[in-house]
Design an enzyme around this catalytic site. Structure first.
Site, PDB file in Angstrom:
ATOM      1  N   ASP A   1       0.671  -1.182  -0.025  1.00  0.00           N
ATOM      2  CA  ASP A   1      -0.020  -0.060  -0.023  1.00  0.00           C
ATOM      3  C   ASP A   1       0.884   1.214   0.091  1.00  0.00           C
ATOM      4  O   ASP A   1       1.917   1.277   0.569  1.00  0.00           O
ATOM      5  CB  ASP A   1      -0.746   0.052   1.177  1.00  0.00           C
ATOM      6  CG  ASP A   1      -2.175  -0.671   1.122  1.00  0.00           C
ATOM      7  OD1 ASP A   1      -2.949  -0.806  -0.036  1.00  0.00           O
ATOM      8  OD2 ASP A   1      -2.646  -1.098   2.252  1.00  0.00           O
TER       9      ASP A   1
ATOM     10  N   LYS B   1      -0.621  -0.338  -4.262  1.00  0.00           N
ATOM     11  CA  LYS B   1      -2.057   0.065  -4.248  1.00  0.00           C
ATOM     12  C   LYS B   1      -2.138   1.371  -3.523  1.00  0.00           C
ATOM     13  O   LYS B   1      -1.580   1.808  -2.493  1.00  0.00           O
ATOM     14  CB  LYS B   1      -2.728  -1.185  -3.581  1.00  0.00           C
ATOM     15  CG  LYS B   1      -4.187  -0.925  -3.400  1.00  0.00           C
ATOM     16  CD  LYS B   1      -4.990  -2.164  -2.582  1.00  0.00           C
ATOM     17  CE  LYS B   1      -4.779  -1.877  -1.208  1.00  0.00           C
ATOM     18  NZ  LYS B   1      -5.542  -0.677  -0.520  1.00  0.00           N
TER      19      LYS B   1
ATOM     20  N   GLU C   1     -14.068  -2.734  -1.798  1.00  0.00           N
ATOM     21  CA  GLU C   1     -14.481  -2.897  -0.537  1.00  0.00           C
ATOM     22  C   GLU C   1     -15.802  -2.350  -0.002  1.00  0.00           C
ATOM     23  O   GLU C   1     -16.097  -1.265  -0.144  1.00  0.00           O
ATOM     24  CB  GLU C   1     -13.185  -2.434   0.285  1.00  0.00           C
ATOM     25  CG  GLU C   1     -13.426  -2.511   1.831  1.00  0.00           C
ATOM     26  CD  GLU C   1     -12.205  -2.658   2.636  1.00  0.00           C
ATOM     27  OE1 GLU C   1     -12.414  -2.423   4.004  1.00  0.00           O
ATOM     28  OE2 GLU C   1     -11.261  -1.945   2.068  1.00  0.00           O
TER      29      GLU C   1
END
Length: 270
Positions: A88, A118, A187
């Protein structure tokens, strides 16, 4: 017939989508866990900023820094032979624009050996995604509930409900794809919305609380393995590792206090 690559590369992701093969993804934050998941055949390992609230004692992902992510990402990347390792970009390390995002991603790539990064957001980060892609850094997008924006979203809430919200998600997803994203995490998105996005996108979708129609699934490994007394509604617990670990610690303590450990079998007698 499922084709298992020796090393998962970014082009294998789209090939899996085209064949209708589901991708598997778990978080990992250390070498032993990464090695176990790699040997189990997990396709993608995410060194997520979820380390903040799972391992570092923070209440959210927001305090996590690049410096804190580098050691675990390095450990995970060094410990796998097959899985594609994604790390991330933490909050505050890419929002200022493409130049900041590129500097952060280059540092993470050089110092960890990860294979992709990400970042969260849709059209607002499309320029960052394009800059990283042009520099040869594969990018995973992240839409729906984006933990780094928890305060702006009003907490941990399902995103994409209603026609207007679903249309915004679609536009964001297409913008990420057009900018070069190799996959998009969805998500806490209603399953029908995630299914529609999966249908219209050429790149794979990785769901977490987004229904079965996504091209793959990701979970925080502690939720998956039952490491705590709570897990999100969307996380199925496949074991109770936390309970087993607690039982082992209690048994060890009892043996030590009762002078049952170490016994002769665990001592050097000459």
């Amino acid at each position: 017939m499922t084709t298992t690559p020796k090393r998962v590369r970014v082009h294998h992701l789209r090939e899996a989508k085209e064949r209708g093969e589901k991708l598997t993804m778990l978080t990992a934050y250390d070498a032993p866990t990464a090695r176990i998941f790699d040997e189990a055949g997990i396709d993608l390992l995410l060194v997520g900023d979820s380390i903040g609230n799972t391992m570092l004692g923070h209440e959210s992902t927001i305090p996590v820094t690049v410096d804190e992510l580098i050691p675990p990402a390095r450990a995970v990347a060094r410990s796998v032979s097959r899985a594609l390792v994604v790390v991330d970009l933490p909050f505050g390390s890419y929002e200022a624009g493409p130049e900041q995002a590129l500097a952060t991603a280059v540092r993470l790539f050089k110092e960890t050996g990860a294979h992709a990064v990400k970042l969260e957001g849709g059209r607002r980060v499309a320029a960052q995604v394009r800059a990283l892609t042009d520099a040869g850094i594969p990018v995973f997008g992240h839409l729906g509930f984006t933990p780094q924006s928890e305060n702006a979203l009003g907490g941990k809430r399902v995103q994409g409900r209603g026609e207007d919200a679903a249309e915004v998600l679609s536009e964001d997803a297409l913008a990420l794809q057009d900018a070069g994203a190799v996959a998009i995490v969805l998500e806490m998105v209603p399953a029908p919305v995630a299914a529609r996005l999966t249908e219209i996108l050429r790149v794979p979708t990785i769901g977490i609380g987004a229904g079965v129609e996504c091209d793959g699934q990701v979970l925080v490994w502690l939720d998956m393995a039952g490491m705590g007394d709570w897990s999100p509604r969307f996380a199925k617990q496949y074991a109770q590792i936390g309970q087993a670990l607690g039982d082992a610690a209690r048994a060890y303590a009892a043996d030590v206090r009762g002078a049952a450990f170490p016994d002769d079998a665990h001592s050097f007698l000459s």
